[in-house]
Design an enzyme around this catalytic site. Structure first.
Site, PDB file in Angstrom:
ATOM      1  N   GLY A  25      -0.510  62.957  -4.244  1.00 14.67           N
ATOM      2  CA  GLY A  25       0.817  63.671  -4.289  1.00 14.67           C
ATOM      3  C   GLY A  25       2.103  62.605  -4.426  1.00 14.67           C
ATOM      4  N   MET A  26       1.795  61.449  -4.056  1.00 19.68           N
ATOM      5  CA  MET A  26       3.186  60.582  -4.174  1.00 19.68           C
ATOM      6  C   MET A  26       3.250  59.947  -5.284  1.00 19.68           C
ATOM      7  SD  MET A  26       3.742  59.347  -0.240  1.00 19.68           S
ATOM      8  CE  MET A  26       5.290  58.558  -0.690  1.00 19.68           C
ATOM      9  N   GLY A  27       2.319  60.066  -6.252  1.00 20.99           N
ATOM     10  CA  GLY A  27       2.334  59.276  -7.557  1.00 20.99           C
ATOM     11  C   GLY A  27       0.989  58.987  -8.020  1.00 20.99           C
ATOM     12  N   VAL A  29      -1.282  55.364  -9.597  1.00 20.63           N
ATOM     13  CA  VAL A  29      -1.480  54.075  -9.170  1.00 20.63           C
ATOM     14  C   VAL A  29      -2.190  53.718 -10.589  1.00 20.63           C
ATOM     15  CG1 VAL A  29      -2.854  52.323  -7.949  1.00 20.63           C
ATOM     16  CG2 VAL A  29      -1.945  54.294  -6.578  1.00 20.63           C
ATOM     17  N   LYS A  44       2.343  51.178  -8.537  1.00 25.18           N
ATOM     18  CA  LYS A  44       2.191  52.614  -8.054  1.00 25.18           C
ATOM     19  C   LYS A  44       3.568  53.117  -8.588  1.00 25.18           C
ATOM     20  CE  LYS A  44       1.405  54.039  -3.900  1.00 25.18           C
ATOM     21  NZ  LYS A  44       1.261  54.068  -2.331  1.00 25.18           N
ATOM     22  N   ASP A 142       0.946  56.209   8.326  1.00 26.57           N
ATOM     23  CA  ASP A 142      -0.176  56.783   7.747  1.00 26.57           C
ATOM     24  C   ASP A 142      -1.596  56.050   7.664  1.00 26.57           C
ATOM     25  OD1 ASP A 142      -1.210  59.235   6.698  1.00 26.57           O
ATOM     26  OD2 ASP A 142      -0.708  58.787   4.528  1.00 26.57           O
TER      27      ASP A 142
END
Length: 541
Positions: A25-27, A29, A44, A142
């Site tokens: 969801g954050m990108g 790689v 990333k 996280d």
């Protein structure tokens, strides 16, 4: 995984994006090449929330870059090296060292729990990494098995993905009511929306150590409400397999941050265990509040908790502190908000989104969705609504219906889809067979979901005419290891035309589940929405 081509993208005039390694969801790689230095790197490509206003998007971009630059200043053998932070066409990229190896989550899924000494060594390395980060004022926020990489050649463990890292002192429960993190590894004070510090990362590490030794998070439950309740209220009873490191684990999983085991002491205890095979006693009454000795698992597999231990700090009353009582009350409200939301627990849990299609909007009011973390473990979206779904029953989005299948599962399927059975497989098919939702339950297979999907990928040309663009991605479902397989093929007939398939496999309750959707290639995006809804609403009865 893609291949290197003449038209491969180059960012900042230097980094050539060769092949996609994974997506969350954050990108995305990428495996990339630094053409200036002639070395392989990982890049990333950060995803930005397209629903934000220009001003909010700019603020998010600047915050992301600021935190990435802070992480880039960290130097430790067990912290991923950030080489560069660049922006191209208003899009941020983080350039990092390329680690040849999988994640701790993948290692556990493939080979099962790890031995106590191996886990202790890993804990020492990660504690050293956190000590350096915290000294620089950077919180990770996280820590989970998917964010720990294990280098194949050296066995080195590397803490990665400071993607939602934050400079200490900032809040974690935002004004919009959104919460970022992985719930099974999130400290209770963060669940409560309090200002957090280094102690919160140490709680997450404690949960990670239990997972590495037992194969499962100590806070895994069947719903997000259950996870929140387990983190904030339930007695913490690590399984007997965690007994060798129990003093450290219980020390890190102390709910009161002021009494939680510190980095230095935790590292000392683990080093002693690695060197001697025995866990030393810890002095009672010291800062951190750990008892002089902790009993190990007793008859019947019972593991003690701090409620079993009468030790408390000098001058401390028997009841919880005012700060902790306040945290528990706030957390209770948070649990109630989640339990009362008009969205199923499965839909509240974010997943890896390897197809780039956002989940369908819910019908609840005042909803703010947070993109999931870039690794397999899910993020939480705290959603406020008015309706309360029935327990263990998914809520159907508009245009869908909830079906309780005779095979023992429940899920939301689009209106008008009809049920068909083919041996162990159940299908829900649209009119004319344009879209097909498949579900299969079976016994677990060797190697777990990742191995199953890789074997299916290897047999793709044999079972699917014109098989191409096959890709297997390690991910998770409801906190359990999973694997997503997607591919394109020619369809069973020429008239049918090319199709695209999304297929998620995971293990749950000693069984293996497979949910997939097949769609015409030109309608793959719509098929992805059907797939996401089927997976997110799936409940085994």
């Amino acid at each position: 995984m893609g291949s290197v081509g003449d038209n491969a993208r180059v960012i900042a005039g230097r980094y050539r994006l060769d092949a996609r390694l994974g997506r969350g969801g954050m990108g995305v790689v990428w495996q990339a090449t630094d053409q200036f230095l002639g070395r392989r790197v990982a890049v990333k490509e950060l995803a930005l929330d397209e629903t934000l206003s220009d001003a909010d998007a700019e603020q998010q971009r600047e915050r992301t870059l600021r935190e990435a630059r802070a992480a880039a200043q960290l130097r430790h053998p067990h912290i991923i090296v950030v080489h560069d932070v660049v922006v191209q066409n208003d899009h941020p990229y983080i350039v990092m060292e390329l680690i040849e190896g999988g994640s701790l989550a993948g290692r556990i899924a493939r080979a099962g729990p790890m031995g106590a000494r191996e886990v202790a060594r890993m804990g020492i390395g990660l504690l050293g990494a956190l000590r350096v980060a915290h000294a620089a004022g950077v919180l990770h926020r996280d820590i989970k098995p998917a964010n720990v990489l294990m280098e194949d050649t050296t066995g080195r463990v590397v803490l990665t993905d400071f993607g939602i890292a934050q400079v200490s002192g900032a809040t974690t429960l935002t004004d919009t009511g959104s919460f970022m993190g992985s719930p099974e590894y999130t400290a209770p004070e963060r669940m409560s929306g309090e200002r957090t510090g280094p102690e919160s990362d140490l709680w997450s590490l404690g949960a990670l150590l239990v997972t590495a030794m037992t194969g499962e998070s100590p806070f895994r439950r069947d719903s997000i409400g259950g996870v929140l309740h387990a983190v904030v209220y339930d007695e913490i009873r690590p399984p007997p397999a965690a007994a060798p490191l129990l003093p450290v684990i219980l020390g890190l999983l102390e709910r009161d941050p002021q009494r939680r085991l510190g980095t230095v002491e935790a590292e000392r205890l683990l080093r002693t265990y690695v060197e001697t095979g025995r866990m030393p006693s810890t002095p009672a009454g010291r800062a951190g509040g750990q008892p002089a000795a902790l009993p190990v698992a007793g008859p019947g597999g019972y593991s003690p908790t701090y409620r079993d231990l009468p030790v408390r700090r000098p001058g401390q009353s028997a009841g919880p502190s005012r700060r902790r009582r306040r945290a528990m009350l706030i957390a209770a409200a948070l649990v109630a908000a989640v339990a009362g939301a008009g969205v199923s627990a499965a839909l509240l849990l974010g997943r890896e989104d390897n197809g780039g299609t956002p989940p369908l909007p819910t019908q609840s009011a005042q909803t703010k969705t947070v993109s999931p973390s870039p690794s397999p473990t899910p993020t939480v979206t705290v959603t406020r609504g008015s309706r309360t779904p029935k327990p263990s029953t998914p809520e159907a989005p508009e245009g869908y219906r909830v079906t309780k299948d005779p095979r023992g599962f429940t899920l939301a399927v689009p209106e008008g889809f009809t049920r068909e059975v083919d041996g162990p497989r159940v299908f829900y098919i649209s009119s004319g067979g344009t879209f097909r939702i498949g579900i299969k339950e079976s016994a677990p297979e060797p190697g777990g979901p990742q191995a199953v999907q890789r074997r299916a990928d290897a047999k793709g040309p044999e079972n699917n005419p014109g098989y191409r663009d096959g890709e297997v991605t390690e991910t998770s479902h409801n906190g359990r290891p999973a694997a997503l397989w997607q591919f394109t093929w020619d369809g069973f007939t020429q008239a049918e035309g090319a199709r695209h398939t999304y297929d998620l496999c995971w293990e749950e309750g000693g069984r293996m589940f497979d949910v997939w959707v097949s769609a015409p290639l030109d309608k793959a995006r719509e098929g992805r929405r059907y797939f996401d809804t089927a997976v997110d609403s799936f409940v085994r009865r």
